[in-house]
Design a protein around this motif. Structure first.
Motif, PDB file in Angstrom:
ATOM      1  N   PRO A 158       0.820  -1.215   0.000  1.00 30.53           N
ATOM      2  CA  PRO A 158       0.000   0.000   0.000  1.00 30.53           C
ATOM      3  C   PRO A 158       0.853   1.263   0.000  1.00 30.53           C
ATOM      4  CG  PRO A 158      -0.937  -1.614   1.496  1.00 30.53           C
ATOM      5  CD  PRO A 158       0.381  -2.175   1.036  1.00 30.53           C
ATOM      6  N   TYR A 179       0.455   0.856  -4.096  1.00 36.28           N
ATOM      7  CA  TYR A 179      -0.872   0.773  -4.693  1.00 36.28           C
ATOM      8  C   TYR A 179      -1.898   1.365  -3.734  1.00 36.28           C
ATOM      9  CZ  TYR A 179      -1.723  -3.482  -1.829  1.00 36.28           C
ATOM     10  OH  TYR A 179      -1.887  -4.374  -0.793  1.00 36.28           O
ATOM     11  N   HIS A 180      -2.914   2.011  -4.312  1.00 35.62           N
ATOM     12  CA  HIS A 180      -4.032   2.526  -3.522  1.00 35.62           C
ATOM     13  C   HIS A 180      -5.127   1.472  -3.385  1.00 35.62           C
ATOM     14  CE1 HIS A 180      -2.463   6.623  -3.345  1.00 35.62           C
ATOM     15  NE2 HIS A 180      -2.140   6.493  -4.624  1.00 35.62           N
ATOM     16  N   SER A 181      -5.250   0.644  -4.408  1.00 39.35           N
ATOM     17  CA  SER A 181      -6.215  -0.453  -4.405  1.00 39.35           C
ATOM     18  C   SER A 181      -5.529  -1.697  -4.955  1.00 39.35           C
ATOM     19  CB  SER A 181      -7.414  -0.104  -5.287  1.00 39.35           C
ATOM     20  OG  SER A 181      -8.183  -1.262  -5.564  1.00 39.35           O
ATOM     21  N   PRO A 182      -5.828  -2.871  -4.392  1.00 36.63           N
ATOM     22  CA  PRO A 182      -5.205  -4.098  -4.921  1.00 36.63           C
ATOM     23  C   PRO A 182      -5.465  -4.315  -6.406  1.00 36.63           C
ATOM     24  CG  PRO A 182      -6.307  -4.548  -2.839  1.00 36.63           C
ATOM     25  CD  PRO A 182      -6.689  -3.158  -3.230  1.00 36.63           C
ATOM     26  N   SER A 183      -6.547  -3.739  -6.922  1.00 33.34           N
ATOM     27  CA  SER A 183      -6.863  -3.910  -8.345  1.00 33.34           C
ATOM     28  C   SER A 183      -5.842  -3.230  -9.248  1.00 33.34           C
ATOM     29  CB  SER A 183      -8.266  -3.370  -8.643  1.00 33.34           C
ATOM     30  OG  SER A 183      -8.322  -1.972  -8.391  1.00 33.34           O
ATOM     31  N   GLU A 184      -5.005  -2.341  -8.673  1.00 35.96           N
ATOM     32  CA  GLU A 184      -3.975  -1.665  -9.460  1.00 35.96           C
ATOM     33  C   GLU A 184      -2.749  -2.544  -9.701  1.00 35.96           C
ATOM     34  OE1 GLU A 184      -4.958   2.537  -7.144  1.00 35.96           O
ATOM     35  OE2 GLU A 184      -2.895   1.823  -7.289  1.00 35.96           O
ATOM     36  N   TYR A 203      -0.392  -7.753   1.068  1.00 46.89           N
ATOM     37  CA  TYR A 203      -1.813  -7.404   1.255  1.00 46.89           C
ATOM     38  C   TYR A 203      -2.138  -7.568   2.731  1.00 46.89           C
ATOM     39  CZ  TYR A 203      -6.910  -7.701   0.872  1.00 46.89           C
ATOM     40  OH  TYR A 203      -8.264  -7.503   1.017  1.00 46.89           O
ATOM     41  N   ASP A 226     -11.756  -9.763  -1.071  1.00 46.20           N
ATOM     42  CA  ASP A 226     -10.783  -8.976  -1.831  1.00 46.20           C
ATOM     43  C   ASP A 226      -9.474  -9.746  -2.006  1.00 46.20           C
ATOM     44  OD1 ASP A 226     -12.412  -6.825  -2.279  1.00 46.20           O
ATOM     45  OD2 ASP A 226     -11.617  -5.606  -0.646  1.00 46.20           O
TER      46      ASP A 226
END
Length: 365
Positions: A158, A179-184, A203, A226
């Motif tokens: 993060p 990353y701001h979101s794991p999807s990135e 994570y 998630d």
């Protein structure tokens, strides 16, 4: 219930890291995985290691963890104590706690004569501790050894964690991404054609939700979902000649309010305490520590018995000065809270029960 400490004999988190380092460079300061466990990980040019903080092997039975559960190949041991600072230090050095010298979430630091929370580098009053954290762990660390042998070491975590004392402590020499979101997170940018690569993705939401609300909670369900999506997404985007391996630093156990031993200030007067609620470290008069063990129903472990639980190899030069006189290992379903330790959390870890100490070995493909 009888508890047996980790053996570091080829089935520990540190052995997994050593296995990947040996495959990439031909060398590691620690033995790799046992042959039967090593055979579960295909040979590859590049490895992506995903660390799901707080995801014990037993937690893969959760309904939202079906993809993760489908990739589980075996169960490994976490280093002791089963807490994040110890586990991540083992990963980032490739050494056992005995060797790298991190032996707790909170730790007695004899050089500055303070108990320090290594996660945030604060003292027991919450004040920031000035320290050159980048030099705290032994050299060379994992990232420096990889670089010396022309292997790229990359860490993705993060963005909020990038400029912190803990990051400087753990990742000296690594290439860092946030990353701001794991999807990135896209594994394609973690590898290059010019160098072999070890990339780590960290994570932490499962650990946070387990601590704050417990495993039956909605926030824990969402965090687990998630995590499962992150694993599935990365698996679907792996570059050629890349194997993804997943694991954790420790598991979690929920502690009911009736299992919380909240100590009075007078209980620890004249004693120094650190560690955590499931493995409380104490220095001071043995009879006082023994009285606390009796009061809390915990098992009192002296420094000599504790040392083998910290691993094998040449001890860190400051280990003896950092060791407690004794450790109180809390009974199943209980936790011990000296005055000043946060009692509000539901999920805890640090001990040796299977739910805390057993972590998964995930492999894709």
């Amino acid at each position: 219930m009888e508890r047996i400490g980790p053996a570091y004999a080829g089935n520990n988190l540190v052995n997994l890291v050593a296995e990947l380092e040996r495959r990439l460079t031909g060398h590691s300061p620690t033995r790799g995985l046992r042959s039967d466990l090593a055979a579960l990980i295909p040979a590859a040019r590049n490895y992506l290691l995903v660390i799901f903080d707080g995801l014990g092997a037993g937690q893969l039975a959760h309904a939202e963890a079906s993809t993760l559960a489908g990739s589980r190949r075996a169960i490994l041991e976490a280093p002791f104590p089963t807490t994040t600072t110890v586990g991540l230090s083992s990963i980032c050095t490739g050494l056992t706690p005995l060797q790298h010298g991190v032996i707790g979430y909170r730790q007695w630091m004899p050089d500055i004569k303070k108990v320090v929370s290594l996660l945030r580098w604060t003292d027991l009053s919450g004040r920031h501790v000035r320290y050159d954290t980048a030099s705290f762990l032994p050299a060379p660390n994992l990232w420096e050894r990889l670089s010396d042998r022309q292997v790229r070491g990359t860490v993705v975590q993060p963005t909020a964690f990038l400029d912190t004392p803990l990051t400087r402590m753990l990742y000296r020499g690594a290439e860092m991404r946030g990353y701001h979101s794991p999807s990135e997170v896209d594994p394609a940018y973690l590898h290059t054609r010019s160098k072999r690569t070890l990339a780590i993705v960290y994570y932490h939401a499962v650990d946070v939700a387990a601590h704050e609300a417990g495993q039956p909670s909605e926030s824990y369900r969402l965090a687990m979902a998630d995590a499962d999506r992150l694993w599935a997404r990365l698996a679907g985007r792996l570059p050629p000649d890349t194997v993804m391996v997943g694991t954790s630093d420790h598991g979690h156990c929920d502690i009911p309010e009736t299992g919380k031993y909240i100590l009075e200030k007078t209980d620890t007067e004249g004693l120094r305490w650190w560690g955590d609620s499931r493995a409380l470290m104490l220095s001071g008069p043995p009879d006082r520590i023994g009285a606390l063990a009796e009061e809390t129903g915990s098992k009192m472990i002296d420094a000599g018995a504790l040392r083998p639980w910290l691993g094998r190899g040449r001890p860190h030069p400051d280990l003896d000065a950092r060791l407690p006189d004794a450790l109180l290992l809390a009974r199943d379903g209980t936790a011990i809270f000296p005055r000043g330790m946060d009692t509000r959390k539901t999920g805890h870890h640090g001990g040796l029960t299977p739910v805390e100490a057993q972590i998964p070995l995930l492999v894709e493909p």
